[in-house]
Design an enzyme around this catalytic site. Structure first.
Site, short mmCIF file in Angstrom:
data_model
loop_
_atom_site.label_atom_id
_atom_site.label_comp_id
_atom_site.label_asym_id
_atom_site.label_seq_id
_atom_site.Cartn_x
_atom_site.Cartn_y
_atom_site.Cartn_z
CG ASP A 1 -2.28 0.65 0.90
OD1 ASP A 1 -2.27 1.85 0.54
OD2 ASP A 1 -3.33 -0.02 0.98
CE1 TYR B 1 -14.19 -3.48 4.66
CE2 TYR B 1 -13.04 -1.40 4.98
CZ TYR B 1 -13.43 -2.45 4.17
OH TYR B 1 -13.04 -2.46 2.86
CD1 TRP C 1 -9.81 -2.01 6.14
CD2 TRP C 1 -7.97 -2.01 4.88
NE1 TRP C 1 -10.14 -2.47 4.89
CE2 TRP C 1 -9.04 -2.48 4.10
CE3 TRP C 1 -6.69 -1.92 4.29
CZ2 TRP C 1 -8.88 -2.87 2.77
CZ3 TRP C 1 -6.55 -2.30 2.97
CH2 TRP C 1 -7.63 -2.77 2.21
CD GLU D 1 -9.94 4.10 -0.55
OE1 GLU D 1 -10.72 4.63 0.23
OE2 GLU D 1 -8.83 3.65 -0.19
CG HIS E 1 -4.36 2.24 -1.99
ND1 HIS E 1 -4.40 2.68 -0.70
CD2 HIS E 1 -5.62 2.39 -2.48
CE1 HIS E 1 -5.64 3.07 -0.40
NE2 HIS E 1 -6.39 2.91 -1.47
#
Ligand code: TNX
Length: 766
Positions: A193, A425, A475, A334, A268
């Site tokens: 990332d 999440y 995450w 994203e 990313h």
């Protein structure tokens, strides 16, 4: 008299029997489970039998014996030829599929049979749950039982981001152990990332050597870290060597866990670009990101550049050689496509390939990735953004921004994996944010996870076949230690295990909680960190025809709710909640969860109610309310329920435009003050309005200004709640109009110059 004695004795034996039963608390709940009388004792006379020619069975047997030895010191292999056997049997068992198993325990044998080694391994895992969790000298007693079991879904996933924070191979193995114990079979390893590249690539050594290390700012929260400057030493990070990766892949395989690697492209990718600047559109050198500050950094690869695709060909070839998984995850999420707009190579690519825009350029990129992966006989999976600009022909979609992407893909006959931010999440809070360790935000409690249903209602029977299963994502922007990793996944991953493994009709929240207590004890014995639960009382206010009431509930296991309405702190002497609370004056309701006569909520939940003259009255808006922040409906501003400090709950949100609300009081009323309550939450782009104008009217058409009240607080204030208020000599009023002026994000804010939000609740008319 005698019969009474026997009755009591009978009860005694019954309860003994029940307590033996209670020891078997398997999670995830098996398809069918019968407990019988008696038990099998694993001791020095017990041997292990298996068919050595069965694929992988020998390794599985060794794994099994290793576990038994770790909890008892008994070496099953030294006990060959004895009368009591544990047998692992690969044979045709109808109706349980590839991963199912039968586990039959009698006083003389334990037999696990299955169609594949995967099933045998799951049979072992269920058996392990009947044994002590840690080393003991006590006898290993397994109650006689029969289990027939198989999974509901074939993708039972857990994800771990090792880029935002690096976790050791030991932690990764521990994570895999936990997954295996609860019958997860897919480990999604987020290896790269913006903030770190964590996998050795032989052809491009700088990816790990440069991209794997950053200047250490772990003392500051993610969003507040300054960028690295030249000369500072990059001391935080690490990466896995290819040798370590091979070991971890083998370690996982032995536990029927497949590792799906993710190298996130084309966005990313700031860490890769720090190592090899030729990968970005600008080709400018940059230092690895230290956190969430992206100013001036490139995080996209350049899809206009052929050398980027050559690079990806090489990198993915090494990755595919390391990971035997059927699926390779390419990320795809994203992507801020604006750098592509200013890049001559990207624009040339758009022209040459007759693409419409940058969305189609992303799609072009993903389709090339798919060709590369399919060419190596694997399948490509990516985040739901890969739908934008057209989906690659065979892609599998991981739906994270809710379920919409998954639904769209399944309707196009593409496989999908459900991982919606809400509720899976696991970087989000699981209890009251006021008392939990700092997390990224959100709120996904154990119960919400447990109640998750991966098959969306929108899909018909044919389409539901494309839902491979579900996965939780961890995450790690806010998770810096192994202890915190444990805490965030335990016990939520047990809830998810039951969602993805057990038959839907077997799911039962109370039963799950009962079984969970045994697992908590095991966590305690093993020294694992876990959350004890969500003790925040859920206050559900409602208004009807101008009357207000509230229902209170707690998720706490065997929890009760105690509350006050006089502003005081609830105690065990306060009122116990038994039925909806009538609210007949302005007040604050405070409530706590109580378990075993102990208050569990460190901070009470609270809700303000206001009685005023506009309750239940109609409100019309000149600009529409955001559909995301509708609170509890169109008249939320006059429902007597005030917004709390939790965003979304009871707040009406207006994006980019002024809030202009007109209230029709129905008849003339004698009024002397009007209040508009507003919220500021700087980081979420929510600002108090610049000013609020108050007007009145007799006919709803011609308005007369009472006063305009300016915002006295600074726009840079992080969090605030403020009541804009006007008071005047009492007069008869029928219509009221309030106009709250929207702000732009101020200089220095991440949205500088862009329109902000107004959050309002309530309009109090007295
Ligand atoms: C969104 S989920 C991301 C991650 C962040 C995460 C934080 C996804 C595909 N992208 O990059 O870490 O939110 O919750």
């Amino acid at each position: 008299m005698l019969s009474k004695y026997f009755f009591i004795l009978g009860l005694f034996f019954l309860s003994l029997h029940l307590s033996a039963q209670q020891q078997v608390n398997i999670i995830p709940q098996p398809v069918s489970f019968h407990l019988n009388n008696g038990s099998f004792i694993i001791d020095n006379k017990t041997s292990l039998k298996f068919n050595a020619s069965g694929k992988g069975l020998k390794e599985a047997a060794r794994f099994f014996a290793g576990y038994i030895e770790s909890v008892s010191g008994i070496n099953l292999f030294e006990n060959a030829g004895t009368s009591k056997v544990i047998e692992l049997k690969l044979e045709k068992v109808p109706g349980i599929g590839d991963e199912g198993y039968l586990l039959i325990v009698t006083p003389v044998s334990i037999i696990i049979s299955a169609n594949s080694t995967a099933g045998i391994i799951y049979g072992m895992q269920s058996l392990f749950q009947t044994l002590p969790a840690v080393r003991t000298n006590a006898a290993l007693t397994v109650p006689c039982l029969e289990i027939r079991d198989y999974p509901r879904f074939k993708w039972r996933g857990m994800h771990l981001d090792v880029s935002r924070h690096f976790f050791s191979p030991e932690l990764v193995k521990e994570y895999i152990d936990l997954m295996a114990a609860y019958k997860f079979n897919t480990f999604h390893w987020h290896l790269t990332d913006d903030q770190g590249w964590r996998i050795e690539i032989k052809k491009y050594p700088k990816l790990a050597q440069v991209g794997g290390w950053r200047v250490d700012h772990t003392d500051l929260v993610w969003g507040q870290r300054p960028q690295a400057v030249d000369g500072e030493a990059p001391t935080y990070g690490g990466y896995y060597t290819q040798q370590q990766i091979k070991e971890i892949v083998a370690y996982a395989a032995l536990r029927n866990v497949t590792i799906v690697p993710e190298l996130d492209v084309p966005g990313h990718s700031a860490a890769a670009i720090a190592a090899y600047p030729f990968l970005s559109c600008t080709q400018q050198p940059q230092l690895p990101l230290t956190g969430g500050n992206y100013t001036g950094m490139s995080s996209n690869l350049c899809p206009g550049s052929d050398s980027v695709f050559l690079f990806l060909q090489d990198v993915y070839s090494e990755v595919i050689n390391l990971f035997p998984a059927q699926y390779i995850h390419i990320g795809g999420d994203e992507v801020d496509k604006s750098p592509w707009k200013n890049c001559t190579k990207c624009q040339a690519r758009i022209k040459a390939e007759s693409l419409k825009d940058e969305d189609e350029l992303q799609s072009y990129f993903i389709k090339r990735m798919e060709k590369l992966i399919v060419g190596k006989h694997r399948k490509m999976i990516g985040w739901d953004e890969i739908l934008e600009g057209g989906l690659a022909p065979e892609a599998t979609v991981m739906s994270w921004r809710g379920e919409a992407g998954g639904i769209a893909a399944a309707k196009m006959n593409h496989d999908v994996v459900m991982t919606p931010g809400n509720p899976v999440y696991f970087d989000h809070y699981q209890g009251d944010p006021a008392t939990e360790p700092l997390a990224i935000g959100g709120f996904n409690s154990l119960k919400r996870v447990y109640e998750y249903e991966p098959i969306p209602k929108e899909l018909d029977e044919q389409q539901t076949k494309f839902v491979l299963g579900a996965q939780a994502n961890l995450w790690t922007e806010y998770i810096t230690t192994a202890e915190q990793v444990e805490y965030m996944v335990l016990p939520r991953m047990l809830a998810l295990a039951e969602v993805v493994w057990s038959p839907k009709e077997k799911r039962n929240w109370n039963g799950f909680n009962d079984r969970l207590q045994t697992h908590f004890r095991a966590f305690d014995q093993k020294g694992l960190h876990y959350s004890k639960g969500n003790f925040k009382v859920d206050i559900k206010p409602a208004s009807q025809n101008g009357l207000l009431f509230a229902t209170l509930s707690t998720e706490a296991y065997k929890g009760e709710v105690y509350y006050t309405t006089d502003g005081s702190q609830p105690t065990l002497q306060s009122k116990k909640y038994t039925e909806p609370v009538d609210i007949n004056s302005s007040l604050v309701l405070k409530a706590v969860s109580v378990v075993n006569a102990k208050i569990m909520s460190l901070v009470p939940a609270q809700q303000f109610f206001v009685m005023h003259k506009a309750i239940g009255k109609n409100v019309t808006y000149t600009n529409p309310v955001s559909r995301y922040y509708m609170a509890d409906g169109p008249n939320s501003l006059t429902d007597g329920i005030r917004g709390t400090n939790v965003i979304g709950k009871y707040w009406h949100g207006f994006s980019g435009k002024d809030l202009i609300a007109t209230i029709d009081l129905g008849e003339e009323k004698n009024i002397q003050s009007i209040i508009v309550g507003c919220l500021q939450n700087y980081n979420d782009w929510i600002f108090l309005p610049q000013s609020v104008k108050f007007e009145t009217s007799a006919n709803g058409a011609d308005f007369e200004e009472l006063q305009t009240v300016s915002n006295p607080l600074s726009i840079n204030e992080k969090k605030a709640q403020y009541d804009f208020k006007v008071t005047f000599a009492a007069k008869a009023i029928k219509y009221i109009r309030v106009t709250a002026k929207n702000n732009l994000c101020p200089p220095g804010h991440s949205g500088e110059g862009k329109p902000g939000w107004i959050f309002a609740d309530e309009i109090i008319v007295e």
